[in-house]
Scaffold this active site. Structure first.
Site: not given
Ligand code: EPU
Length: 419
Positions: A397, A23-24, A327, A305, A117, A93, A122-125
């Site tokens: 999902r 999936k990922n 994490i 996960d 999720c 995501r 869950r920043p995306i900086d």
């Protein structure tokens, strides 16, 4: 009306299960395909809702998408770089990979903040810092990012955290940039290697994927190609844990054992009988399993996960096990659902202590996120009576044909619509 999964507990599982494509990896390969100037065929695509959402985004971008069993043919020849402000972007995501891909191809992207999720903040900086280092300007206004660069120029980028998403997104933004981009403290997950492999088949020049330094030398053209996705190591891990919990003897096929070594070594420490082949794992149940301590870490460490599915198994072993998630410190909502089923778990910030063995009882529980859903399926199999899992869209999902795979292992599982 909402859909629930009902699962009957107390059954012993036996047989074989075939693991689907990762999936990922898939959710990054699909956006990566738009960087090509010809058709890209991806093979082994799992039948999951995230893939449907990404296909919907591709169609918004006027990309030709054809599905044929587990093949996805993506032809971006007539693509249009329209704003991605539709709700579908917030359904997952991985829609954030369109940031890197569209920026890389057109020097411009406007899109909504991605969803996914809830596992704590869950920043995306780091993604944004990476784009800026390549010369882009980033604005955030009313839930939408606008990222623009007149020209993207390679640069040296050090990631403060070895982020999977930032590593892939920067790789995609850099494939057409002028000169060399170096990502230091890059994430090393197998999915990153898979994306780099696809990009290189398209004609990119990416080196070092799978190590913590990745270099990308910009090229002028990328063409179509054919690519087969790696097996899903998290799905494989989920079924291996399930087999250790309630399998008599189960074979898990289409596995790269190296990708799940952190899990298999922990299971061996617990006393689970594993026979590890070239591309399969056979799990034989042992009556007495021992408590273990697990700390999640970036790959090759223990995958965050998998800590949620593992928690269900740990309710059945002798002694107190500890899980520390380094994490996502808030990734413990599944424990509240397990407690409802009878588990003895003490929670503190970033960790859980699971005291076993405890008897579990079927109840109404909620899949608060994807891997919580996987945990509850395993708990449901261990429990006495029927477990009713709500919010199953989280499970759909990320797990391909989960009902079919469980049924073939002898599980009584079915779906109902309730008010
Ligand atoms: N982080 C930041 N800033 C950033 C990016 C990440 O602070 O800009 C932090 C995160 O908050 C987290 C850590 O860095 O604490 C690692 O996050 P990472 O970016 O590696 O995670 P991700 O790319 O958002 C992917 C998987 C997740 C998996 C994590 C960790 C996809 C689509 N998602 O997320 O998968 O848990 O890596 O391995 O690839 C799942 O499959 O259930 C799932 C949640």
């Amino acid at each position: 009306m909402q859909e629930v999964i009902k699962i009957e507990g107390g059954k012993t599982l036996h047989g074989e299960v075939q693991i689907s494509g990762s999936k990922n990896a898939t959710v990054a390969l699909i956006p990566a395909a738009i960087l090509a100037n010809g058709p890209v065929t991806i093979v082994g695509v799992p039948g999951i809702a995230d893939v449907s959402s990404l296909s919907e985004i591709l169609r918004i971008l006027n990309v030709d998408v054809n599905e044929d069993n587990d093949h996805l043919i993506i032809d971006p020849t007539n693509m249009k770089n329209v704003d991605l402000d539709q709700d579908v972007v917030t359904r997952l995501r991985a829609s954030y990979y369109f940031m890197g891909a569209l920026l890389g191809k057109y020097g411009h992207v406007r899109m909504k903040m991605p969803g996914g999720c809830y596992l704590g903040p869950r920043p995306i900086d780091l993604h944004i810092k990476g784009f800026e280092a390549l010369g882009a300007q980033v604005e955030y206004d009313r839930g939408c990012y606008t990222i623009h660069a007149d020209e993207l120029v390679g640069n040296k980028i050090f990631l403060d955290i070895a982020s999977v998403g930032a590593t892939i997104n920067i790789m995609m933004a850099a494939v057409y940039a002028h000169g060399r981009t170096t990502i230091e403290n890059a994430a090393k997950e197998p999915e990153i290697i898979d994306v780099a492999t696809l990009l290189n088949k398209m004609g990119a020049n990416v080196k070092g994927a799978g190590t913590n330094v990745i270099t990308i030398d910009g090229v002028n053209h990328l063409g179509g190609c054919f690519h087969e996705i790696i097996p899903d190591r998290i799905e494989a891990g989920t079924f291996i844990i399930m087999a250790a919990a309630c399998g008599e003897e189960m074979r898990i096929n289409n596995v790269i054992p190296k990708h799940i070594e952190a899990l298999t070594s922990k299971l061996t420490e617990m006393g689970v009988d594993l026979e590890i082949g070239v591309d399969s794992v056979v799990v034989r149940r042992k009556e007495i399993l021992h408590a273990i301590d697990v700390k999640t870490k970036p790959y090759p460490g223990f995958a965050t996960d998998l800590q949620q599915p593992l928690t269900a198994l740990l309710t059945q072993v002798e002694g107190t096990s500890e899980i520390v998630d380094t994490i996502y410190s808030e990734r413990f909502k599944h424990c509240l659902e397990l407690q409802r089923m009878g588990a003895n778990i003490e929670l503190s910030q970033g960790s859980a202590h699971i005291v076993g063995p405890t008897k579990l009882y079927g109840d109404k529980v909620t899949a608060t996120d994807l891997r919580c859903g996987a945990c509850l399926l395993i708990a449901g199999l261990l429990a006495e009576g029927v477990t009713e899992i709500h919010d199953v869209y989280h499970i759909d999902r990320g797990y391909d044909d989960i009902d079919g795979k469980l049924k073939r292992l002898g599980v009584k599982v079915y779906r109902e619509y309730i008010d």
